[in-house]
Design a protein around this motif. Structure first.
Motif, PDB file in Angstrom:
ATOM      1  N   TRP A 136       0.868  -1.184   0.000  1.00 22.42           N
ATOM      2  CA  TRP A 136       0.000   0.000   0.000  1.00 22.42           C
ATOM      3  C   TRP A 136       0.897   1.224   0.000  1.00 22.42           C
ATOM      4  O   TRP A 136       1.704   1.424   0.900  1.00 22.42           O
ATOM      5  CB  TRP A 136      -0.937  -0.054   1.211  1.00 22.42           C
ATOM      6  N   LEU A 137       0.739   2.042  -1.030  1.00 23.06           N
ATOM      7  CA  LEU A 137       1.501   3.281  -1.160  1.00 23.06           C
ATOM      8  C   LEU A 137       0.657   4.451  -0.692  1.00 23.06           C
ATOM      9  O   LEU A 137      -0.415   4.725  -1.248  1.00 23.06           O
ATOM     10  CB  LEU A 137       1.905   3.512  -2.617  1.00 23.06           C
ATOM     11  N   SER A 138       1.124   5.175   0.309  1.00 23.54           N
ATOM     12  CA  SER A 138       0.466   6.427   0.663  1.00 23.54           C
ATOM     13  C   SER A 138       0.575   7.395  -0.513  1.00 23.54           C
ATOM     14  O   SER A 138       1.396   7.201  -1.414  1.00 23.54           O
ATOM     15  CB  SER A 138       1.096   7.009   1.929  1.00 23.54           C
ATOM     16  N   PRO A 139      -0.239   8.459  -0.548  1.00 20.12           N
ATOM     17  CA  PRO A 139      -0.369   9.272  -1.763  1.00 20.12           C
ATOM     18  C   PRO A 139       0.939   9.815  -2.318  1.00 20.12           C
ATOM     19  O   PRO A 139       1.784  10.319  -1.594  1.00 20.12           O
ATOM     20  CB  PRO A 139      -1.290  10.412  -1.322  1.00 20.12           C
ATOM     21  N   PHE A 140       1.055   9.718  -3.635  1.00 18.29           N
ATOM     22  CA  PHE A 140       2.200  10.242  -4.376  1.00 18.29           C
ATOM     23  C   PHE A 140       1.723  11.177  -5.491  1.00 18.29           C
ATOM     24  O   PHE A 140       2.484  11.549  -6.379  1.00 18.29           O
ATOM     25  CB  PHE A 140       3.000   9.087  -4.996  1.00 18.29           C
ATOM     26  N   PHE A 141       0.453  11.577  -5.461  1.00 22.18           N
ATOM     27  CA  PHE A 141      -0.147  12.392  -6.512  1.00 22.18           C
ATOM     28  C   PHE A 141       0.270  13.861  -6.360  1.00 22.18           C
ATOM     29  O   PHE A 141       0.784  14.271  -5.324  1.00 22.18           O
ATOM     30  CB  PHE A 141      -1.668  12.278  -6.451  1.00 22.18           C
ATOM     31  N   LYS A 142      -0.008  14.634  -7.395  1.00 23.45           N
ATOM     32  CA  LYS A 142       0.308  16.058  -7.330  1.00 23.45           C
ATOM     33  C   LYS A 142      -0.407  16.699  -6.149  1.00 23.45           C
ATOM     34  O   LYS A 142      -1.598  16.474  -5.932  1.00 23.45           O
ATOM     35  CB  LYS A 142      -0.087  16.754  -8.634  1.00 23.45           C
ATOM     36  N   SER A 143       0.339  17.539  -5.415  1.00 21.97           N
ATOM     37  CA  SER A 143      -0.183  18.071  -4.160  1.00 21.97           C
ATOM     38  C   SER A 143       0.632  19.272  -3.720  1.00 21.97           C
ATOM     39  O   SER A 143       1.851  19.313  -3.936  1.00 21.97           O
ATOM     40  CB  SER A 143      -0.126  16.994  -3.075  1.00 21.97           C
ATOM     41  N   ASP A 151       3.262  13.633  -8.366  1.00 21.41           N
ATOM     42  CA  ASP A 151       3.921  14.881  -7.998  1.00 21.41           C
ATOM     43  C   ASP A 151       5.398  14.784  -8.362  1.00 21.41           C
ATOM     44  O   ASP A 151       6.047  13.761  -8.087  1.00 21.41           O
ATOM     45  CB  ASP A 151       3.766  15.148  -6.503  1.00 21.41           C
ATOM     46  N   PRO A 152       5.965  15.828  -8.956  1.00 21.78           N
ATOM     47  CA  PRO A 152       7.392  15.788  -9.320  1.00 21.78           C
ATOM     48  C   PRO A 152       8.304  15.478  -8.145  1.00 21.78           C
ATOM     49  O   PRO A 152       9.422  14.974  -8.343  1.00 21.78           O
ATOM     50  CB  PRO A 152       7.644  17.199  -9.867  1.00 21.78           C
ATOM     51  N   LEU A 153       7.854  15.760  -6.926  1.00 22.53           N
ATOM     52  CA  LEU A 153       8.644  15.421  -5.747  1.00 22.53           C
ATOM     53  C   LEU A 153       8.927  13.923  -5.689  1.00 22.53           C
ATOM     54  O   LEU A 153       9.978  13.492  -5.205  1.00 22.53           O
ATOM     55  CB  LEU A 153       7.886  15.865  -4.495  1.00 22.53           C
ATOM     56  N   PHE A 154       7.971  13.119  -6.194  1.00 22.90           N
ATOM     57  CA  PHE A 154       8.093  11.664  -6.126  1.00 22.90           C
ATOM     58  C   PHE A 154       8.548  11.036  -7.434  1.00 22.90           C
ATOM     59  O   PHE A 154       8.902   9.863  -7.460  1.00 22.90           O
ATOM     60  CB  PHE A 154       6.756  11.052  -5.719  1.00 22.90           C
ATOM     61  N   GLY A 155       8.497  11.790  -8.537  1.00 23.45           N
ATOM     62  CA  GLY A 155       8.908  11.230  -9.814  1.00 23.45           C
ATOM     63  C   GLY A 155       7.906  11.525 -10.907  1.00 23.45           C
ATOM     64  O   GLY A 155       7.296  12.601 -10.942  1.00 23.45           O
ATOM     65  N   THR A 156       7.719  10.555 -11.790  1.00 19.65           N
ATOM     66  CA  THR A 156       6.875  10.726 -12.969  1.00 19.65           C
ATOM     67  C   THR A 156       5.949   9.529 -13.125  1.00 19.65           C
ATOM     68  O   THR A 156       6.106   8.509 -12.439  1.00 19.65           O
ATOM     69  CB  THR A 156       7.738  10.837 -14.234  1.00 19.65           C
ATOM     70  N   LEU A 157       5.011   9.662 -14.052  1.00 17.51           N
ATOM     71  CA  LEU A 157       4.150   8.520 -14.363  1.00 17.51           C
ATOM     72  C   LEU A 157       4.971   7.341 -14.875  1.00 17.51           C
ATOM     73  O   LEU A 157       4.652   6.182 -14.588  1.00 17.51           O
ATOM     74  CB  LEU A 157       3.101   8.918 -15.412  1.00 17.51           C
ATOM     75  N   GLU A 158       6.035   7.636 -15.611  1.00 18.23           N
ATOM     76  CA  GLU A 158       6.900   6.558 -16.100  1.00 18.23           C
ATOM     77  C   GLU A 158       7.585   5.844 -14.937  1.00 18.23           C
ATOM     78  O   GLU A 158       7.757   4.614 -14.959  1.00 18.23           O
ATOM     79  CB  GLU A 158       7.936   7.124 -17.081  1.00 18.23           C
TER      80      GLU A 158
END
Length: 543
Positions: free
Chosen positions: A55-62, A78-85
């Motif tokens: 289970w991954l806590s949120p990594f979406f744009k924020s 979110d760019p803080l965590f990386g990219t969709l790729e």
């Protein structure tokens, strides 16, 4: 996973969930914040734990005012965590090592920076004007009712653009969506489909009791019994009976829509249930095989650690949740670490081993939190380094959630325990260095290797995976239980939940054969129990 003890049993009922808090797992670019490539790099390690679902806590744009639980774009990283790729690579790697990925969906609210809210607050007649919960003030200018925010103060914030109040159950910057609007529901279903089509295997539904509100905006009455399971006693939120601001009956139909979508992809769901009567909502939300697959509450995330408390929670769950399925969690990103919370001031590896063994013995899907496999203790983060707005508001009596969110210690040899080459977003406690993964990996007696071993052993015991559960009356210092599965010998287990040696007579265990391989110290012979501090024992009876 090993074959099910029941050919028709859903695989997820025998699975183990492992929660990753991305900000604190592993930073690969030196900015001090963990990222998706860091998680991907550690998936072999996670697989070695024997778990099944990550289970991954949120990594979406924020905007990160609540560290990802305030989302401004549900369909991007979110760019803080990386990219969709990066996320696609994470999914591919996870599946290659036999892990499934569960994402955290925060549906009840968005960030105030979300384009939906930017449009909604612009005026009262735009296409999204009804996407959030808005209300005119009372004649005297006050908010429309007495609803409170979990994070302190009123649940209503004045907006000068619309000259109305908007509702927020959490931060002021987390406006509440209006789920009575079918377009809002569909937008969430579309967002979820986006991730399912990318290969996501499941969804954890954050704050899932908060989706709907009372249309009439009726004030909540005072609580007859103060809720301290989800908020501390310094927070007035627990002084209300939350019968109008959440847990509304309309939520059932929405959860059924979510389930229909998940079934299309063969994906699973787990709901976070925090309410005045969590068991009632867990029963309602998991019954009938058409809503949530499983749910967990905060009932074992409380300070109380006693055999009576644990037995009461499990027995009440079994009594009230007839055909649903539960998930027992003793740690997550919102609770003081269990190694500290249940230690009575004296955390030890023995306690952490005992707690894990006990958790794995309960009927339900265990949900584990990163770092608990290392027996990490709660960090004491000084006020000047606090990040959590919840803790900043209620300091010093409540220090917030930062103490359980500090970075994972990977090695004792590198700066910041190998988490980052930069400055970590939260400090790495000095006492965690001796508990680093690299240290424990080399120690056969470590908590890390104990977890690996007992999870592997549990998979060989179908009674512990699927069996019914019942408890025995024994001295209060101990918890004794039985797991029964047709076609298999009953399994008995007894745990010493204290830091003192314990012995007593347990006649029901007379003639039981001890089981080996679980790793707990303890003995039962001729119905006589002898357990060291935080010891335990497993055995079988003749079928």
């Amino acid at each position: 996973m090993t074959p099910s003890s029941n050919d028709n049993a859903p695989w997820w009922q025998e699975a183990i969930i492992y929660q990753v808090y991305p900000r604190s797992y592993l930073d690969t670019n030196g900015d001090g914040v963990g990222d998706l490539p860091g998680i991907t790099a550690k998936l072999d390690y996670i697989a070695s734990l024997g778990v099944d679902i990550v289970w991954l806590s949120p990594f979406f744009k924020s905007p990160m005012k609540d560290f990802g639980y305030d989302i401004s774009d549900y369909c991007d990283v979110d760019p803080l965590f990386g990219t969709l790729e990066d996320f696609d690579r994470l999914i591919a790697k996870a599946h290659s090592v036999g892990l499934k990925i569960m994402i955290d969906q925060v549906m009840s609210h968005t960030a105030d920076a979300h384009p939906w809210f930017v449009e909604s607050r612009a005026n009262r007649d735009n296409p999204k004007s009804d996407w959030y919960v808005w209300s005119d003030p009372l004649p005297d200018g006050n908010p429309p009712n007495n609803w409170l925010s979990v994070f302190g103060g009123s649940a209503w914030q004045w907006d000068t653009r619309r000259k109305q109040y908007y509702m927020h159950n959490f931060l002021v910057s987390q406006p509440q969506l209006n789920f009575h609007n079918p377009d809002v529901q569909q937008a969430h279903l579309d967002s979820l489909r986006f991730w399912l089509e990318r290969g996501v295997d499941g969804v954890r539904m954050d704050a899932c009791v908060f989706h709907f509100h009372d249309r009439q905006l009726r004030s909540n009455p005072p609580a007859l019994v103060r809720d301290t399971s989800t908020v501390t006693d310094v927070n007035p939120y627990g002084m209300q009976a939350h019968i109008h601001d959440k847990t509304q009956p309309e939520n059932i139909a929405f959860l059924q829509k979510v389930r229909t979508l998940l079934d299309e992809f063969g994906a699973v769901s787990i709901g976070e249930v925090s309410s005045d009567d969590a068991l009632a909502q867990m029963a309602e939300y998991t019954s009938g095989d058409d809503k949530l697959h499983m749910a967990y509450s905060f009932n074992l995330l409380t300070p109380e650690f006693s055999s009576a408390h644990i037995r009461r929670q499990v027995e009440e769950f079994n009594e009230r949740v007839k055909d649903g399925w539960g998930s027992w969690s003793v740690g997550n990103h919102d609770a003081i670490r269990v190694a500290t919370r249940w230690a009575n001031g004296k955390p030890t590896p023995a306690l952490s081993k005992l707690v894990l063994a006990l958790q794995l013995s309960l009927k339900g899907t265990p949900c584990l939190y990163q770092g608990d496999e290392l027996a990490l203790t709660e960090a004491d983060v000084p006020f000047e380094l606090l990040q959590d707005p919840y803790g900043i508001t209620f300091w010093p009596e409540f220090k917030g959630r930062d103490g359980c969110r500090t970075p994972m210690p990977w090695t004792s040899e590198a700066p910041n325990a190998g988490f980052t080459t930069g400055t970590p977003w939260l400090p790495v406690p000095a006492e965690h260095l001796a508990l680093a993964e690299s240290v424990q990996d080399q120690d056969p007696q470590s908590m890390l290797n104990f977890q690996r071993a007992i999870i592997h052993w549990r998979r060989t015991m179908p009674q512990l995976l699927r069996g019914e559960i019942a408890f025995y009356d024994v001295p209060e210092q101990a918890l004794a239980l039985r797991r029964d599965l047709p076609g298999h010998a009953p399994v008995l287990a007894v745990f010493n939940v204290t830091d003192q040696p314990l012995s007593f007579d347990w006649p029901q265990a007379a003639g039981a054969a001890p089981l080996e391989g679980h790793g707990l110290p303890g003995e039962v012979a001729d119905g006589k129990v002898t357990l060291p501090a935080y010891g335990g024992w497993f055995g079988t009876l003749k079928a």
